[in-house]
Design a protein around this motif. Structure first.
Motif, short mmCIF file in Angstrom:
data_model
loop_
_atom_site.label_atom_id
_atom_site.label_comp_id
_atom_site.label_asym_id
_atom_site.label_seq_id
_atom_site.Cartn_x
_atom_site.Cartn_y
_atom_site.Cartn_z
N SER A 164 11.16 5.96 -30.08
CA SER A 164 12.61 5.84 -29.99
C SER A 164 13.11 4.90 -31.08
CB SER A 164 13.03 5.34 -28.61
OG SER A 164 12.50 4.06 -28.35
N PRO A 166 14.70 2.02 -31.52
CA PRO A 166 14.43 0.59 -31.71
C PRO A 166 13.00 0.26 -32.10
CG PRO A 166 15.53 1.04 -29.61
CD PRO A 166 15.05 2.34 -30.14
N PHE A 167 12.04 1.17 -31.79
CA PHE A 167 10.63 0.83 -31.94
C PHE A 167 9.85 1.70 -32.92
CE2 PHE A 167 11.83 0.30 -27.35
CZ PHE A 167 12.01 -1.07 -27.39
#
Length: 262
Positions: A164, A166-167
């Protein structure tokens, strides 16, 4: 050229070891070679590869690579296996201290073949919602607390979170935690392996801390943890939002040794 290797496992989390006092320059930092050695069809097969090297102020230095060939952050089960391997190779006694990518660690060979690994303090824990936390226990972890009876496909869920927005660039390890019979059950999707592993030491540590945080009346002490690969314990002292004296306890086994042409 042929190289001697040793295969270890800690609750099913398995590693290939090389003695870095020898010339292993063809292996070190060579992503292609490391990935091939860790491949379960074309190599020895493992979740990761570890080289133990001499260190000026500690008993040894642990250099850890994920099965994709990239050097990674701290590996808890790899650290426990490193303590056992270092003792076997005469690099350390029953009590030791060693350097890893996240700094100095202590270790001890305890009763019945269990290995104790001292982990770094944890104080920076981010709560995303009432059941989800982010924290770093030497490696970054996403921890989700499950309700009783709730079931999640850890591979599908782990990949969704790990990739995803953010990561995606740095990656994150994804854990789901469920209380059962006075213990917690933990499943982990590991970045760099890009699959569920039988056990993850830093993930188990993160899960135990999050579980304790969610149960404000839980006394400090050993938290029993069940993973796909077996039983572990995590002990610590809690000071509001700071966790100190964290120790990961669990079994270690040398699986086999051999030589491989590289």
């Amino acid at each position: 050229m042929k190289y001697q290797f040793w295969k270890y496992q800690g609750t099913g989390n398995d590693f290939i070891f090389f003695d870095g006092r020898e010339d292993v320059s063809v292996i070190k930092d060579n992503k292609e070679v490391i990935a091939r050695l860790c491949h379960r069809r074309y190599g020895i097969g493992a979740d990761g590869l570890i080289i133990l090297e001499k260190h000026e102020t500690s008993d040894f230095r642990m250099v850890y690579y994920n099965s994709d060939g990239g050097e990674s952050t701290m590996c808890g089960n790899g650290g426990r296996c490193s303590i056992s391997f270092a003792h076997f190779m005469g690099l350390a006694g029953e009590k030791t201290n060693f350097q890893a990518i996240d700094g100095l660690h202590s270790g001890e060979i305890a009763n019945e073949g269990w290995i104790k690994l001292g982990m770094n303090d944890v104080s920076d824990m981010k709560r995303l919602d009432e059941r989800t936390y982010l924290l770093n226990t030497g490696s970054p972890h996403y921890v989700r607390l499950l309700d009783q009876g709730e079931d999640i496909d850890i591979v599908a869920f782990g990949r969704e979170i790990r990739y995803s927005a953010p990561f995606a660039q740095e990656g994150i390890n994804v854990n789901v935690v469920q209380e059962m019979d006075g213990k917690i059950k933990v499943k982990t999707y590991e970045r760099g392996v890009e699959d569920e592993t039988y056990s993850c030491g830093t993930g188990v540590t993160a899960a135990a801390i999050v579980y304790h945080r969610s149960m404000n009346n839980l006394p400090v002490g050993d938290i029993d943890v069940m993973t796909k690969g077996g039983a572990l314990k995590v002990s610590f002292n809690a000071h509001k939002n700071r966790y100190t004296n964290i120790v990961l306890h669990g079994p270690v086994q040398m699986v086999f040794t051999g030589q491989i042409e590289i």
